[in-house]
Design a protein around this motif. Sequence first.
Motif, short mmCIF file in Angstrom:
data_model
loop_
_atom_site.label_atom_id
_atom_site.label_comp_id
_atom_site.label_asym_id
_atom_site.label_seq_id
_atom_site.Cartn_x
_atom_site.Cartn_y
_atom_site.Cartn_z
N ILE A 54 0.74 -1.02 0.04
CA ILE A 54 0.08 -0.19 0.00
C ILE A 54 0.88 1.41 0.15
CG2 ILE A 54 -1.98 -0.95 1.20
CD1 ILE A 54 -1.29 0.13 3.77
N THR A 55 0.26 2.37 -0.44
CA THR A 55 1.24 3.66 -0.49
C THR A 55 1.52 4.00 0.74
OG1 THR A 55 -0.84 5.14 -0.87
CG2 THR A 55 0.16 4.10 -2.99
N GLU A 56 2.12 5.01 0.93
CA GLU A 56 2.64 5.72 2.26
C GLU A 56 1.33 6.35 2.79
OE1 GLU A 56 6.19 8.40 3.80
OE2 GLU A 56 5.68 8.38 1.83
N ARG A 57 0.75 6.98 1.91
CA ARG A 57 -0.39 7.80 2.40
C ARG A 57 -1.60 6.54 2.87
NH1 ARG A 57 -5.50 9.74 0.34
NH2 ARG A 57 -6.14 11.78 1.23
N ASN A 58 -1.78 5.84 2.14
CA ASN A 58 -2.70 4.91 2.41
C ASN A 58 -2.58 3.88 3.57
OD1 ASN A 58 -4.64 5.47 0.37
ND2 ASN A 58 -4.11 3.58 -1.22
N SER A 59 -1.16 3.85 3.71
CA SER A 59 -0.64 3.22 4.97
C SER A 59 -1.07 3.84 6.37
CB SER A 59 0.84 2.87 5.11
OG SER A 59 1.32 2.27 6.35
N ASP A 70 -3.32 18.41 2.44
CA ASP A 70 -3.68 17.14 2.29
C ASP A 70 -4.98 17.16 3.47
OD1 ASP A 70 -4.70 14.50 2.43
OD2 ASP A 70 -2.97 13.72 1.50
N PHE A 71 -6.27 17.57 3.27
CA PHE A 71 -7.08 17.58 4.47
C PHE A 71 -7.25 16.48 5.38
CE2 PHE A 71 -11.41 17.16 6.30
CZ PHE A 71 -11.42 18.31 7.08
N LEU A 72 -7.15 15.36 4.71
CA LEU A 72 -7.28 14.13 5.44
C LEU A 72 -6.27 13.57 6.30
CD1 LEU A 72 -8.96 11.45 6.30
CD2 LEU A 72 -8.36 10.46 4.07
N ILE A 73 -4.84 13.77 5.77
CA ILE A 73 -3.64 13.59 6.50
C ILE A 73 -3.55 14.61 7.71
CG2 ILE A 73 -1.21 13.10 6.56
CD1 ILE A 73 -3.20 10.95 5.07
N GLU A 74 -3.79 15.85 7.08
CA GLU A 74 -3.60 16.80 8.31
C GLU A 74 -4.52 16.56 9.28
OE1 GLU A 74 -3.78 20.60 6.24
OE2 GLU A 74 -1.56 20.59 5.73
N SER A 75 -5.80 16.26 9.09
CA SER A 75 -6.65 15.94 10.12
C SER A 75 -6.35 14.94 11.02
CB SER A 75 -8.31 15.72 9.29
OG SER A 75 -8.70 16.84 8.82
N ASN A 93 4.73 9.95 13.94
CA ASN A 93 6.00 9.82 13.38
C ASN A 93 5.84 9.20 11.81
OD1 ASN A 93 7.29 10.21 15.65
ND2 ASN A 93 7.44 8.04 16.33
N ASP A 94 4.79 8.43 11.46
CA ASP A 94 4.85 8.25 10.00
C ASP A 94 4.37 9.55 9.06
OD1 ASP A 94 5.52 5.58 10.74
OD2 ASP A 94 3.29 4.85 10.46
N ILE A 95 3.54 10.20 9.80
CA ILE A 95 2.88 11.53 9.28
C ILE A 95 4.02 12.38 9.06
CG2 ILE A 95 1.21 13.26 9.31
CD1 ILE A 95 -0.65 11.36 10.94
N GLU A 96 4.73 12.69 9.96
CA GLU A 96 5.90 13.63 9.81
C GLU A 96 6.75 13.18 8.75
OE1 GLU A 96 8.32 16.67 10.95
OE2 GLU A 96 6.50 16.28 11.86
N LYS A 97 7.01 11.84 8.47
CA LYS A 97 7.99 11.38 7.51
C LYS A 97 7.39 11.58 6.08
CE LYS A 97 10.11 7.98 10.27
NZ LYS A 97 10.20 6.32 10.75
N TYR A 98 5.97 11.73 6.02
CA TYR A 98 5.33 11.78 4.86
C TYR A 98 5.45 13.10 4.28
CZ TYR A 98 1.53 11.45 1.51
OH TYR A 98 0.53 11.46 0.45
#
Length: 288
Positions: A71-76, A108-113, A97-102
């Motif tokens: 799965i992609t980094e975002r989907n992970s 990106d509203f979803l990831i930031e949320s 930590n995963d989000i920080e590395k992305y």
Amino acid sequence: MNINLGNTIKLIRENKGLTQAYISDKILTQGNYSKFENLNLDIGGASLIAILNKLELSLEEFLFIKNNFTITERNSIIHKFHSLTYNDRKGLINLLNDIEKYSRRKNDFLIESIEKICKSLLIFIKTKDIENARIGINSIWTHLSKRNHLYISDIYLLNSILFFFPLQTGREIIKYLLRGIDKYKNFKDIEKMKINCLLNFSIFLIKNREYKDALIYIENAISMCKLYKYYSKITVCYIRKGICLNQINRECKSGLFWINKGFNLLKEMDETDLIIQLKDEIERLNYK
């Protein structure tokens, strides 16, 4: 042009033993389809979906294959968020930590949320100050409440922040959530999502000492769990049903019956982690 798109389609088609003529029929001319596979032509989204239907693939499976069966980094990040227990401090920190590395998380509203929610949950776990924890996620509800239609990702977000809000706002959110879910009737796993929302709102009501209202949502969830055979979820329903009955009538022994029934089923299913979580839930709420 995505240089891997046509190549991936070609490899799948050949592996399935299908011809270009079969795949392209009523979608593209065979000549244009050949150009697409050889990376000399872009195609529209509707054509891509039609081709995937011919290949008997969902878009989700195709993207998984295209990403070398990962799965992609975002989907992970999204998958980990959906699977997260909201009082799991270690899991929240790992996800942050995963989000920080992305690198593409900005705008990106979803990831930031998801990032805001994780931070707010950690604040609440550390301080138990729900008003301070709410500050970080107020903007999510403000943004989503203006939408005419909730999408699946929106439903996950709102379900995860429900308990941060005052009782009246929580009631507004659950109505909004259930209306959004009803539009997705028969969609993949939507029944499980609805059960999760009902259970989350039930614990929200229990914390607000609205036991009779909580019981209504729990009974609804029990009916759905039985219908769709979600046995681990039904144990949670039974235990929370027992909590409500105990609080509605301290003299009644039926509450203890349902709590014991839930825990006995969990023992039969060897759900050790869930047993610990639910015992902790009872302890934290002082419902012994």
